[in-house]
Design a protein around this motif. Structure first.
Motif, PDB file in Angstrom:
ATOM      1  N   ARG A  22      -9.999  -4.554 -12.649  1.00  0.00           N
ATOM      2  CA  ARG A  22     -10.044  -3.440 -11.697  1.00  0.00           C
ATOM      3  C   ARG A  22      -8.836  -3.489 -10.758  1.00  0.00           C
ATOM      4  O   ARG A  22      -8.215  -2.468 -10.472  1.00  0.00           O
ATOM      5  CB  ARG A  22     -11.350  -3.501 -10.902  1.00  0.00           C
ATOM      6  N   THR A  23      -8.489  -4.679 -10.291  1.00  0.00           N
ATOM      7  CA  THR A  23      -7.333  -4.835  -9.406  1.00  0.00           C
ATOM      8  C   THR A  23      -6.041  -4.435 -10.114  1.00  0.00           C
ATOM      9  O   THR A  23      -5.161  -3.799  -9.525  1.00  0.00           O
ATOM     10  CB  THR A  23      -7.239  -6.293  -8.912  1.00  0.00           C
ATOM     11  N   LEU A  24      -5.922  -4.795 -11.379  1.00  0.00           N
ATOM     12  CA  LEU A  24      -4.741  -4.417 -12.158  1.00  0.00           C
ATOM     13  C   LEU A  24      -4.641  -2.902 -12.296  1.00  0.00           C
ATOM     14  O   LEU A  24      -3.552  -2.324 -12.169  1.00  0.00           O
ATOM     15  CB  LEU A  24      -4.801  -5.079 -13.534  1.00  0.00           C
ATOM     16  N   ASP A  25      -5.768  -2.250 -12.535  1.00  0.00           N
ATOM     17  CA  ASP A  25      -5.776  -0.796 -12.666  1.00  0.00           C
ATOM     18  C   ASP A  25      -5.365  -0.145 -11.353  1.00  0.00           C
ATOM     19  O   ASP A  25      -4.551   0.789 -11.330  1.00  0.00           O
ATOM     20  CB  ASP A  25      -7.159  -0.317 -13.094  1.00  0.00           C
ATOM     21  N   TRP A  26      -5.909  -0.640 -10.242  1.00  0.00           N
ATOM     22  CA  TRP A  26      -5.534  -0.104  -8.937  1.00  0.00           C
ATOM     23  C   TRP A  26      -4.050  -0.341  -8.648  1.00  0.00           C
ATOM     24  O   TRP A  26      -3.392   0.497  -8.036  1.00  0.00           O
ATOM     25  CB  TRP A  26      -6.389  -0.737  -7.847  1.00  0.00           C
ATOM     26  N   ALA A  27      -3.545  -1.490  -9.069  1.00  0.00           N
ATOM     27  CA  ALA A  27      -2.130  -1.794  -8.843  1.00  0.00           C
ATOM     28  C   ALA A  27      -1.243  -0.801  -9.584  1.00  0.00           C
ATOM     29  O   ALA A  27      -0.236  -0.320  -9.041  1.00  0.00           O
ATOM     30  CB  ALA A  27      -1.827  -3.216  -9.294  1.00  0.00           C
ATOM     31  N   ARG A  28      -1.600  -0.499 -10.800  1.00  0.00           N
ATOM     32  CA  ARG A  28      -0.825   0.457 -11.594  1.00  0.00           C
ATOM     33  C   ARG A  28      -0.826   1.838 -10.935  1.00  0.00           C
ATOM     34  O   ARG A  28       0.215   2.502 -10.829  1.00  0.00           O
ATOM     35  CB  ARG A  28      -1.398   0.532 -13.010  1.00  0.00           C
ATOM     36  N   ARG A  29      -1.988   2.259 -10.494  1.00  0.00           N
ATOM     37  CA  ARG A  29      -2.104   3.573  -9.849  1.00  0.00           C
ATOM     38  C   ARG A  29      -1.355   3.587  -8.513  1.00  0.00           C
ATOM     39  O   ARG A  29      -0.705   4.581  -8.160  1.00  0.00           O
ATOM     40  CB  ARG A  29      -3.576   3.914  -9.652  1.00  0.00           C
ATOM     41  N   SER A  30      -1.443   2.479  -7.776  1.00  0.00           N
ATOM     42  CA  SER A  30      -0.734   2.397  -6.490  1.00  0.00           C
ATOM     43  C   SER A  30       0.777   2.460  -6.692  1.00  0.00           C
ATOM     44  O   SER A  30       1.500   3.132  -5.944  1.00  0.00           O
ATOM     45  CB  SER A  30      -1.106   1.099  -5.771  1.00  0.00           C
ATOM     46  N   ARG A  31       1.250   1.742  -7.710  1.00  0.00           N
ATOM     47  CA  ARG A  31       2.685   1.742  -7.997  1.00  0.00           C
ATOM     48  C   ARG A  31       3.170   3.147  -8.326  1.00  0.00           C
ATOM     49  O   ARG A  31       4.216   3.600  -7.820  1.00  0.00           O
ATOM     50  CB  ARG A  31       2.976   0.806  -9.165  1.00  0.00           C
ATOM     51  N   ASP A  32       2.423   3.867  -9.165  1.00  0.00           N
ATOM     52  CA  ASP A  32       2.833   5.207  -9.567  1.00  0.00           C
ATOM     53  C   ASP A  32       2.815   6.168  -8.382  1.00  0.00           C
ATOM     54  O   ASP A  32       3.717   6.994  -8.224  1.00  0.00           O
ATOM     55  CB  ASP A  32       1.911   5.719 -10.680  1.00  0.00           C
ATOM     56  N   HIS A  33       1.796   6.031  -7.529  1.00  0.00           N
ATOM     57  CA  HIS A  33       1.720   6.913  -6.363  1.00  0.00           C
ATOM     58  C   HIS A  33       2.852   6.604  -5.382  1.00  0.00           C
ATOM     59  O   HIS A  33       3.467   7.524  -4.835  1.00  0.00           O
ATOM     60  CB  HIS A  33       0.366   6.747  -5.669  1.00  0.00           C
ATOM     61  N   PHE A  34       3.121   5.320  -5.180  1.00  0.00           N
ATOM     62  CA  PHE A  34       4.191   4.934  -4.254  1.00  0.00           C
ATOM     63  C   PHE A  34       5.541   5.410  -4.768  1.00  0.00           C
ATOM     64  O   PHE A  34       6.403   5.842  -3.986  1.00  0.00           O
ATOM     65  CB  PHE A  34       4.195   3.424  -4.071  1.00  0.00           C
ATOM     66  N   ALA A  35       5.742   5.332  -6.072  1.00  0.00           N
ATOM     67  CA  ALA A  35       7.013   5.784  -6.655  1.00  0.00           C
ATOM     68  C   ALA A  35       7.221   7.274  -6.420  1.00  0.00           C
ATOM     69  O   ALA A  35       8.359   7.738  -6.232  1.00  0.00           O
ATOM     70  CB  ALA A  35       7.031   5.466  -8.150  1.00  0.00           C
ATOM     71  N   ALA A  36       6.118   8.023  -6.400  1.00  0.00           N
ATOM     72  CA  ALA A  36       6.222   9.474  -6.241  1.00  0.00           C
ATOM     73  C   ALA A  36       6.281   9.904  -4.783  1.00  0.00           C
ATOM     74  O   ALA A  36       6.914  10.918  -4.453  1.00  0.00           O
ATOM     75  CB  ALA A  36       5.036  10.153  -6.924  1.00  0.00           C
ATOM     76  N   HIS A  37       5.653   9.125  -3.895  1.00  0.00           N
ATOM     77  CA  HIS A  37       5.507   9.599  -2.517  1.00  0.00           C
ATOM     78  C   HIS A  37       5.992   8.605  -1.456  1.00  0.00           C
ATOM     79  O   HIS A  37       6.094   8.959  -0.289  1.00  0.00           O
ATOM     80  CB  HIS A  37       4.032   9.921  -2.233  1.00  0.00           C
ATOM     81  N   GLY A  38       6.276   7.358  -1.816  1.00  0.00           N
ATOM     82  CA  GLY A  38       6.651   6.368  -0.827  1.00  0.00           C
ATOM     83  C   GLY A  38       8.142   6.355  -0.554  1.00  0.00           C
ATOM     84  O   GLY A  38       8.917   7.082  -1.175  1.00  0.00           O
ATOM     85  N   PHE A  46       3.386  -4.545  -2.542  1.00  0.00           N
ATOM     86  CA  PHE A  46       3.046  -5.818  -3.169  1.00  0.00           C
ATOM     87  C   PHE A  46       1.838  -5.652  -4.088  1.00  0.00           C
ATOM     88  O   PHE A  46       0.844  -5.010  -3.715  1.00  0.00           O
ATOM     89  CB  PHE A  46       2.693  -6.862  -2.110  1.00  0.00           C
ATOM     90  N   ALA A  47       1.907  -6.248  -5.251  1.00  0.00           N
ATOM     91  CA  ALA A  47       0.734  -6.388  -6.102  1.00  0.00           C
ATOM     92  C   ALA A  47      -0.078  -7.586  -5.629  1.00  0.00           C
ATOM     93  O   ALA A  47       0.421  -8.442  -4.899  1.00  0.00           O
ATOM     94  CB  ALA A  47       1.158  -6.588  -7.556  1.00  0.00           C
ATOM     95  N   ILE A  48      -1.339  -7.668  -6.028  1.00  0.00           N
ATOM     96  CA  ILE A  48      -2.202  -8.791  -5.657  1.00  0.00           C
ATOM     97  C   ILE A  48      -2.807  -9.382  -6.921  1.00  0.00           C
ATOM     98  O   ILE A  48      -3.499  -8.692  -7.667  1.00  0.00           O
ATOM     99  CB  ILE A  48      -3.318  -8.364  -4.696  1.00  0.00           C
ATOM    100  N   VAL A  49      -2.544 -10.660  -7.150  1.00  0.00           N
ATOM    101  CA  VAL A  49      -3.073 -11.351  -8.333  1.00  0.00           C
ATOM    102  C   VAL A  49      -4.489 -11.835  -8.043  1.00  0.00           C
ATOM    103  O   VAL A  49      -4.733 -12.512  -7.045  1.00  0.00           O
ATOM    104  CB  VAL A  49      -2.178 -12.543  -8.708  1.00  0.00           C
ATOM    105  N   GLN A  50      -5.406 -11.479  -8.926  1.00  0.00           N
ATOM    106  CA  GLN A  50      -6.784 -11.945  -8.827  1.00  0.00           C
ATOM    107  C   GLN A  50      -7.137 -12.738 -10.090  1.00  0.00           C
ATOM    108  O   GLN A  50      -6.283 -12.979 -10.942  1.00  0.00           O
ATOM    109  CB  GLN A  50      -7.730 -10.767  -8.632  1.00  0.00           C
TER     110      GLN A  50
END
Length: 229
Positions: A22-38, A46-50
């Motif tokens: 789940r954390t990996l999926d959220w990381a992927r989505r966060s990265r894509d959103h940040f690339a578009a809007h950040g 930062f990604a978070i390893v679990q």
């Protein structure tokens, strides 16, 4: 920081695997959103390893996050109830999989006598509420170990919290005065105790950086382990 799922200490492998996925999926989505809007010129995502305390899950999650090419990596879900030895083991496993040219951040640690252990595992950054939370409860960190300023033995003690400390609190106020503030519930007690504890942590990190620079990390580690109990 991306959103992550921090699970209970010593969770079983199934629970840890689900949280890591789940954390990996959220990381992927966060990265894509940040690339578009950040704005990467002002912020780093930062990604978070679990993966709990399961070595294989930690390796797999770290490798998958590295493939997503984040500018920095955090290690989450540790120091939540497992032993210090296990925390170090997991931190070492993850740090060894992360790029050396990216910052590595261990979340939620730690005690003064443990911080150098994490540095030796390859950790660059740490954060913890311990300096401020301990200050509120009258627990002060010194070069000779912990001082519990509420104890009666300090009621008439004219000395500073720490003879070796150069913070403003140690240069101006006695242990007796600081105990008085704590005993009477003065809010100034929290302020002064916090100032000292944060100075202690910052000074320790300065000494760690200097010892790395001059190749004296092992000597500093031995010294801290002998003095901080």
């Amino acid at each position: 920081m991306v959103l992550d799922e921090c699970i209970e200490a010593l969770s079983d492998e199934t629970r840890a695997r689900d949280a890591a996925r789940r954390t990996l999926d959220w990381a992927r989505r966060s990265r894509d959103h940040f690339a578009a809007h950040g704005d990467s010129s002002k912020q780093m995502l930062f990604a978070i390893v679990q993966g709990g305390t399961h070595a294989a899950l930690r390796r797999d999650n770290a490798d998958a996050l590295v493939d997503l090419n984040f500018p920095g990596y955090a290690i989450g879900g540790l120091a939540v109830g497992e032993s210090h030895g296990v925390t170090c083991e997991m931190a070492n496993i993850v740090a060894s999989r992360l790029p050396e040219d990216r910052p590595r951040y261990l979340m939620g640690v730690g005690k003064p006598q443990q911080i150098l252990d994490y540095v030796c595992q390859g950790i660059d950054m740490m954060d913890c509420v311990l300096p401020t939370r301990s200050a509120r409860h009258g627990c002060l960190f010194t070069s000779q170990g912990v001082v519990l300023i509420r104890n009666a033995q300090y009621a008439r003690d004219p000395g500073p919290i720490d003879e070796e400390c150069k913070c403003l609190v140690c240069s101006r106020y006695s242990r007796a005065y600081l105990r008085h503030l704590f005993a009477t519930g003065e809010f100034l007690s929290t302020i002064l105790n916090t100032h000292h504890n944060l100075h202690f942590y910052l000074d320790m990190m300065f000494k760690i950086r200097e010892s790395i620079r001059f190749g004296k990390l092992d000597r500093l580690r031995s010294d801290l382990q002998a003095r901080l109990v």
